[in-house]
Structures are given as C-alpha cells and as structure tokens.
Scaffold this motif. Sequence first.
Motif, mmCIF file in Angstrom:
data_model
loop_
_atom_site.group_PDB
_atom_site.id
_atom_site.type_symbol
_atom_site.label_atom_id
_atom_site.label_comp_id
_atom_site.label_asym_id
_atom_site.label_seq_id
_atom_site.Cartn_x
_atom_site.Cartn_y
_atom_site.Cartn_z
ATOM 1 N N GLN A 134 15.810 8.285 6.900
ATOM 2 C CA GLN A 134 15.340 7.138 6.122
ATOM 3 C C GLN A 134 13.988 7.435 5.471
ATOM 4 O O GLN A 134 13.728 7.017 4.333
ATOM 5 N N CYS A 135 13.130 8.162 6.155
ATOM 6 C CA CYS A 135 11.822 8.518 5.590
ATOM 7 C C CYS A 135 11.994 9.437 4.375
ATOM 8 O O CYS A 135 11.291 9.279 3.368
ATOM 9 N N ILE A 136 12.917 10.390 4.467
ATOM 10 C CA ILE A 136 13.197 11.268 3.317
ATOM 11 C C ILE A 136 13.690 10.431 2.142
ATOM 12 O O ILE A 136 13.244 10.614 0.990
ATOM 13 N N LYS A 137 14.592 9.509 2.430
ATOM 14 C CA LYS A 137 15.145 8.640 1.387
ATOM 15 C C LYS A 137 14.045 7.831 0.696
ATOM 16 O O LYS A 137 14.004 7.729 -0.542
ATOM 17 N N MET A 138 13.113 7.279 1.506
ATOM 18 C CA MET A 138 12.050 6.449 0.933
ATOM 19 C C MET A 138 11.068 7.284 0.123
ATOM 20 O O MET A 138 10.589 6.848 -0.938
ATOM 21 N N ASN B 90 0.854 -1.188 0.000
ATOM 22 C CA ASN B 90 0.000 0.000 0.000
ATOM 23 C C ASN B 90 0.893 1.242 0.000
ATOM 24 O O ASN B 90 1.242 1.772 1.045
ATOM 25 N N GLU B 91 1.267 1.684 -1.189
ATOM 26 C CA GLU B 91 2.203 2.797 -1.315
ATOM 27 C C GLU B 91 1.625 4.104 -0.773
ATOM 28 O O GLU B 91 2.354 4.935 -0.213
ATOM 29 N N ALA B 92 0.333 4.285 -0.908
ATOM 30 C CA ALA B 92 -0.303 5.515 -0.423
ATOM 31 C C ALA B 92 -0.155 5.644 1.086
ATOM 32 O O ALA B 92 0.159 6.720 1.622
ATOM 33 N N ASP B 93 -0.384 4.522 1.808
ATOM 34 C CA ASP B 93 -0.226 4.560 3.261
ATOM 35 C C ASP B 93 1.251 4.691 3.655
ATOM 36 O O ASP B 93 1.574 5.317 4.674
ATOM 37 N N ALA B 94 2.133 4.094 2.882
ATOM 38 C CA ALA B 94 3.572 4.245 3.148
ATOM 39 C C ALA B 94 3.948 5.724 3.087
ATOM 40 O O ALA B 94 4.624 6.256 3.980
ATOM 41 N N ILE B 95 3.488 6.406 2.024
ATOM 42 C CA ILE B 95 3.762 7.841 1.880
ATOM 43 C C ILE B 95 3.178 8.611 3.061
ATOM 44 O O ILE B 95 3.818 9.510 3.628
ATOM 45 N N LYS B 96 1.954 8.245 3.433
ATOM 46 C CA LYS B 96 1.269 8.923 4.538
ATOM 47 C C LYS B 96 2.102 8.861 5.824
ATOM 48 O O LYS B 96 2.301 9.884 6.511
ATOM 49 N N TYR B 97 2.610 7.669 6.167
ATOM 50 C CA TYR B 97 3.321 7.513 7.436
ATOM 51 C C TYR B 97 4.752 8.038 7.368
ATOM 52 O O TYR B 97 5.256 8.593 8.358
ATOM 53 N N ARG C 261 10.309 6.957 -8.906
ATOM 54 C CA ARG C 261 9.748 5.842 -9.679
ATOM 55 C C ARG C 261 8.482 6.241 -10.408
ATOM 56 O O ARG C 261 8.038 5.576 -11.339
ATOM 57 N N ARG C 262 7.855 7.314 -9.916
ATOM 58 C CA ARG C 262 6.574 7.705 -10.494
ATOM 59 C C ARG C 262 6.784 8.540 -11.759
ATOM 60 O O ARG C 262 7.709 9.346 -11.835
ATOM 61 N N PRO C 263 5.903 8.370 -12.728
ATOM 62 C CA PRO C 263 6.036 9.125 -13.988
ATOM 63 C C PRO C 263 5.782 10.615 -13.771
ATOM 64 O O PRO C 263 5.103 11.012 -12.852
#
Length: 420
Positions: free
Chosen positions: A407-411, A384-391, A418-420
Amino acid sequence: MSDRISNLRLRLQQLQSRFTWDLRVEDMDLDDINIRLEEHIELQGDAVARSFSLLAYVRYLQGQPEEALSLLKQSEEKTKECDGEEAERRLIVTYGDMAWLRFHAGDYTEAEEYCQRVEDILLNFPTDPAVLRPEVYGEKAWTYFMFSRSYYPKAIECFQKALQLQNDDSEWNTGYAMVLQRTEERACELSKQSEESAAVKQLRRALELDPDNGVLLCLLALDLIPYKKHGEASGLMERALRVNPDHPHVLRYIGKYYRKQGQIDEAIDLLKQALERTSQSPFIHHQLAQCYKTKKIEEQKVNSTSVEHWRRLSIQHLEEAVKIRPSFVAALADLALLYGEQKDLNRAEELFQSGLKMLPVPEKYICTLFYQRYGDFHYYHTGNEADAIKYYTEALRFNSKSWEWSQCIKMLKKIAERRP
C-alpha cells in the motif's frame, strides 16, 4: 561477604533458573505478561503449573518476593499433582527459582536446601554434562516465548534442543509450532509460495500428538488461508468449535478467521462471547475494533448515517486495548487514524508519537503497519504530503512484503504521478 554466602552464590549460578537466563526487565511488558498468565491460571489450561512459576518471576520483578514464593509453591503442588513420576524432573527450574528467591531474601539455609534438591535430582537423572535435560530446555523455551518477542529466536533454539531429546513430546511440539507461527512471513508473502511453511508443517506435527487442541486447530486454519486451502481451514475451525466450544482463545481465533473471510457479523458474535470469558484481552478488543472498522467502511460506500456509530464502537474497543496493553503499537496506530478521521488531530498526533517511542524495530510487520498508518494520517487528514511521503518511505525500509508495504508503494506512486 562470608565464605558460606560466596560458595552458595557459586552453586546458585550453576542452576538452570529464570534468575540465570539473562532475562532483562527492559525487554518485557510486565503488565501484559501478568494479564496473560492470570488469565491462563483462571482458565485452568494445560501446563498451569508453568504459569504459576512464570508469574512468580514477574512478581519478583515487581518487588513482591513473598507472593512470588507462594506462586512457586503452587507451581510445585500442581506439578506433583499432574506429572506423577515425572514431577521431579519438571521441578528442576522451579526449585532453582526458589533457591534464588530465598537467597535474595537472605534466607541462606533454605536457599541451600533448594540448591541441594536440584543437585539431587540431577544426580538421580544424569545426562551428558554438555546437554541439559529436555524438561529444562522446554521450560527455558516457554519462558523465552512467553516473556518477549525479542526472545523468540532463543525460544526456537531451546524448543529444537528439547525435541532433539524428546521428539514426541506434545508440549515441546506445541510450543515450537506456536513460536514458528508467530515469526513466519505474513500472508502476503506466503501466498506466493506453493510449499507449506515450516510453521504449517510443525502445526500439523503438533496436532498429530494432540489432535483435540482447539488453539492449534485454529492456528493451522488461519495459516492455511494464504494457500487458499479454504475447505480444510473451515473444517479445522468447525472441529475446534466442537472440541473447545467455550474456550475464549478458540473463540477469538475463530472470530479472527470469520473476519478474514468477510463474515463480519459471525465474527462479532464470537468475539463478544470470548470477551465475556476474558474481558482483559487486548487481542479480542482489537479484533472487535477491526470488525467495527469494516462495518464502517461498508457503510461509507453507501453514505449511511451509521458510519459514526461504527467508528465510535471501533474507537471504544481500541481505547480499551491500549489501556490494557499500553505497548500495543498496532492498536495505537489504528486508534490514531480513527481520531484523524474525526478531525481530532491533536489526539491522533499524540498517539502516533507514543507509538513511535515504543516501536519494536525487530518486528518488521508492526513497523511497516505503523508507518503506513502514519503516512495515511498525513495524506488524508492533515494534508501534509511531505510527511506522508516521509512515513510511507520509512515503511518500505522494513521490507515486510505485507499488504501495508504494498500500500505504501501504491501511495508513493500515486503522489509521484500527480506531480508535474
């Protein structure tokens, strides 16, 4: 209410006591405090009299007033035994607690007697009316320090006031060093500074007064790592092991030091020794889990069949840590992430939700760690990439400048690229 009771209550409200310091039960984890104080009493460490009186207040809050009184009497006995001529001044708060306890029990005569004891001591050792005795500031500081992280600013203020009056007192210097060490910036931020932090300077000062304090030696060693003073840190750890070879707190800090230095097997050996002395320490269980997690990561790099073995050991110790201390949010987050690795997603989500309800918002580092782990859970295990971004984004709000924050900035950058 009779005039006698009204007058007694007014006298009680003038006392310096845990009953008058605005200690709120909702700020405390009574079970955790109970475990730590009982461990200290069992080890017969320094200032065991204070542990008896602190535990007495916990027992009062737990609805056990008779046991509370018994503990206060043990505190009184230990104080008289250990402090000699200084005992009276160190009993001001203890007698104040006894007075309040007897008042709540309806024993007004005994409450008045304890009130009178305090008043007599204050007459015998007069001070400026606007200033408390250093023993009272010190007792108040240790109470705030032991009872809740949310009280740390008050603990710092009280230790500073005690030291203004008794600059060379070992107890106040030690307590001040410990609370500063707990509240300073994390290693990631400290490593950017050339000058030693206030905590490091105070740890050095405390060790001047108590050079064989194994716990202080360990804390200073750990705090020197970000400054890359590895030689001095190693020497301090060796000295701590010489002066307190069997003390579980010393063993656990040396274990943590070895883990940070990458000496995992040595860390595991010492932490196991510490656990034999004090099996109810969530800190030691968490440190062991971290060691086993490191072993797991090492084995994953070579596709070893022992990965699951190390994961199970890590889970076992994390489960024990949160069983002993349910509010241990960092351990909950680490445990949840390991269940995510095992694809037990329901159990992982349940643990993360429990942690969310207990997040200590003033503690920036813990909140950052929690949300970073939650983001990793969704990125790597639920997809769930949307929730990953959220947290990950939520973690950045706390600006803790820790490894987890970076690490959060890196992720987030990785996802964006990766997104177009």
